[in-house]
Motif scaffolding. Structure first.
Motif, PDB file in Angstrom:
ATOM      1  N   SER A  36       0.807  -1.224   0.000  1.00  0.00           N
ATOM      2  CA  SER A  36       0.000   0.000   0.000  1.00  0.00           C
ATOM      3  C   SER A  36       0.835   1.267   0.000  1.00  0.00           C
TER       4      SER A  36
ATOM      5  N   THR B 223      -1.394  -2.069  -9.158  1.00  0.00           N
ATOM      6  CA  THR B 223      -2.279  -0.904  -9.195  1.00  0.00           C
ATOM      7  C   THR B 223      -1.525   0.408  -9.342  1.00  0.00           C
TER       8      THR B 223
ATOM      9  N   THR C 171      -1.944   3.739  -6.972  1.00  0.00           N
ATOM     10  CA  THR C 171      -3.241   3.694  -6.306  1.00  0.00           C
ATOM     11  C   THR C 171      -3.238   2.652  -5.200  1.00  0.00           C
ATOM     12  N   THR C 172      -3.660   3.043  -4.010  1.00  0.00           N
ATOM     13  CA  THR C 172      -3.717   2.106  -2.890  1.00  0.00           C
ATOM     14  C   THR C 172      -4.844   1.114  -3.105  1.00  0.00           C
TER      15      THR C 172
ATOM     16  N   SER D 266      -7.901  -1.436  -2.511  1.00  0.00           N
ATOM     17  CA  SER D 266      -8.966  -1.528  -1.505  1.00  0.00           C
ATOM     18  C   SER D 266      -9.039  -2.913  -0.898  1.00  0.00           C
TER      19      SER D 266
END
Length: 604
Positions: free
Chosen positions: A69, A97, A100-101, A103
């Motif tokens: 993350s 990703t 972008t962290t 989900s």
């Protein structure tokens, strides 16, 4: 420095600006399909290194096993909890990703739609293998949460084959994970793996990485490392560890990560297969201590070599003090010290400065402050920008010597472009210039350091010392290259350099058969290499590292391999040399330099 590849990777270790270009160049995909095939993860991975679905859009389902993350290469790993029973097909895959962290959370069972791609860390031209990954992933549904994670595959002597890899191009070949170590690791790409009570064989670095061995009995050194002793034996048990937990230990060689270190198996091209640890073993310190050699006796001349890693006056005083302690305490104040990687007086500033008087002066001051001798120095400034190394640094080789014990025969005329020659009469050799550079106009020295020859006297006898820093291994393919054996193009120039020094030594011996000659420095190659064979051929020079027991032959640790890059060689006239590699740097997370110094004591 001698490492063929820099440490670090896109995984938080390169800047975002550089990363964008690297990713664009290194991820090779076919045109994306408009439709999406629903697959299992093992079917996606297949039994080869490159997925048959490369470039296609797919839908897969699995358990999220880990999440990254932070950094510029965020994403998550998913794994099929059942698998397909085929040991050649990985059950896991990384979903990339970018910035972008994700989900997703560990334990989520998710269905993901994404494009399959093959990412070549460092770019395809670097020669490394690819990482099959999902790019632009979209979680279509979260089917459940809190699921148990698939059991990790244990990496150990029983599971990792002894053979390293097949020869030739690996990408077309079906994986044989019970036969070859590289196939075994590739077959686990993206899956949870575990090493237990793993001994550290490569100290922690600035990027929060270290290397362990999953095979504790594989080519061990007496101090806890793993020695690299042959091109044919790349040490199959080495594996890199990097943490996803946000904390990382300062580990030295010989320390142990006790208990289980567990996480998905990644491949980043800067050290090969890597455990991205979600659980990190507890560090048990081995207590490795820096070595100290004995002092020279009254009738002995001690000659050392030390790569001081881009030393310049902008470095903190602590570095000068630690290098000085290495010379005074650990090397016992040798009569002569050949230095490599001495930078000019303003370091990496690229402004035409080539003089290094301040660099030498600060080091000598630190030596005397540490209780050592008031060394004098001899060197020749290089031409600006012609000797390689860090741009603007103008690294060079040079000599420190103790005038209270050793004399230096100064003969003027040595310049950056003037070639030293051998003169002599009545069977006694001498140098035309002292100090003097060996054939600096030769193409062998393009963008590389030129050797420096000096004529010393000790108790009325002449000793010729030749300091060297051959070209680095930069540009060579990694050990885990996708074509085996890996290409080593840097060897071509080192062979030319070795031939130049070999010819000069032969000139000395042609004039004086019993000339006392010491050739030393960072040769950037192994004791078993062609470089050393070329250097010694027909000279009678003895490469002293090769005289040590196999487990003690190392001056440098790279990606968990303890290896020889620095050498001292002596001519036949210097009988019974007493030689020692003094381990003070390479095995430690806190280093004054990345090389260990070494020393020889002779009775001329």
């Amino acid at each position: 420095m001698g490492s063929p590849q820099p440490s670090g990777s896109r995984f938080g270790l390169l800047t975002a600006t550089l990363l964008t270009g690297v990713l664009a160049a290194a991820t090779l995909v076919a045109p994306q399909s408009a439709s999406a095939a629903t697959l299992t993860i093992p079917a996606l991975q297949g039994g080869k290194r490159v997925s048959a679905y490369n470039g296609q859009t797919v839908v897969v389902t699995g358990i999220v096993t880990a999440v990254r993350s932070t950094g510029s290469a965020r994403g998550f790993w998913i794994q099929d909890p059942a698998g397909d029973g085929d040991p050649a097909t990985s059950d896991g895959v990384f979903a990339f990703t970018g910035g972008t962290t994700p989900s997703a959370k560990a334990g989520d069972k998710v269905t993901v739609r994404a494009r399959v791609s093959e990412y070549y860390p460092g770019g395809s031209a670097a020669g490394g293998q690819s990482l099959t990954e999902l790019t632009g992933p979209t979680i279509q549904s979260t089917l459940s949460t809190g699921n148990p994670l698939p059991a990790p595959v244990v990496l150990d002597s029983a599971s990792i084959p002894a053979a390293y890899a097949p020869t030739g191009s690996l990408e077309p070949l079906t994986l044989r994970p019970t036969v070859y170590a590289q196939d075994f690791f590739e077959s686990l790409e993206g899956m949870r793996v575990q090493v237990t009570d793993a001994r550290v064989v490569g100290a922690s670095n600035a990027y929060d990485e270290l290397f362990v061995t999953a095979k504790p009995d594989e080519n061990p050194t007496p101090r806890g490392g793993t020695v690299y002793g042959s091109y044919a034996a790349p040490n199959t048990g080495r594996v890199k560890v990097a943490s996803l937990t946000g904390s990382f230990p300062a580990a030295d060689v010989g320390d142990v990560l006790t208990g289980a270190t567990t996480g998905p198996l990644d491949y980043d091209g800067f050290g090969g297969y890597t455990v991205r640890a979600t659980a990190l073993g507890i560090l048990a310190a081995h207590g490795l201590a820096p070595e100290t050699t004995r002092a020279q006796a009254s009738g002995e001349l001690a000659v050392a070599t030390y790569n001081v890693e881009n030393l310049d006056p902008t470095d903190p005083q602590e570095k000068f003090d630690r290098l000085a302690a290495g010379i005074v305490t650990h090397l016992a104040s040798p009569g002569i010290v050949a230095l490599e990687e001495v930078q000019d007086d303003d370091g990496a500033a690229d402004d035409g400065v080539v003089a290094a008087d301040r660099t030498y002066g600060r080091l000598i001051d630190a030596v005397t402050a540490a209780g050592g001798p008031a060394y004098a120095y001899r060197q020749i400034d290089p031409e600006d920008g012609q000797d390689g190394g860090e741009p603007g640094g103008n690294i060079r080789v040079g000599f420190l010597y103790d005038p209270a014990r050793v004399g230096f025969t100064d003969r003027p005329g040595g310049t950056s472009t003037a070639a030293v020659s051998v003169t002599g009469a009545g069977g006694t050799a001498a140098l035309s210039f002292s100090p003097g550079r060996i054939n600096p106009g030769s193409a062998a020295w393009n963008s590389s350091r030129k050797p420096l020859a000096g004529e010393f006297t000790f108790q009325g006898k002449t000793v010729f010392v030749i300091a060297n820093h051959f070209n680095s291994k930069g540009g060579d393919q990694p050990l885990d290259a996708r074509v085996q054996p890996p290409a080593r193009p840097s060897e071509t120039q080192r062979a030319q350099q070795a031939a130049q020094v070999n010819a000069f030594v032969k000139q000395l011996l042609a004039v004086q058969a019993d000339a006392r000659v010491i050739v030393l420095g960072d040769l950037n190659d192994y004791e078993f290499s062609g470089t050393l064979s070329t250097l010694t051929a027909g000279t009678g020079l003895t490469d002293l590292p090769a005289t040590l027991p196999a487990g003690e032959r190392y001056t440098y640790v790279y990606q968990g391999d303890s290896q020889v890059l620095d050498h001292i060689l002596t001519s036949r006239a210097l009988t019974a040399p007493d030689y020692d590699i003094v381990h003070v740097n390479a095995e430690f997370s806190d280093q004054a330099s990345d090389h260990d110094p070494q020393i020889v004591r002779v009775r001329p």
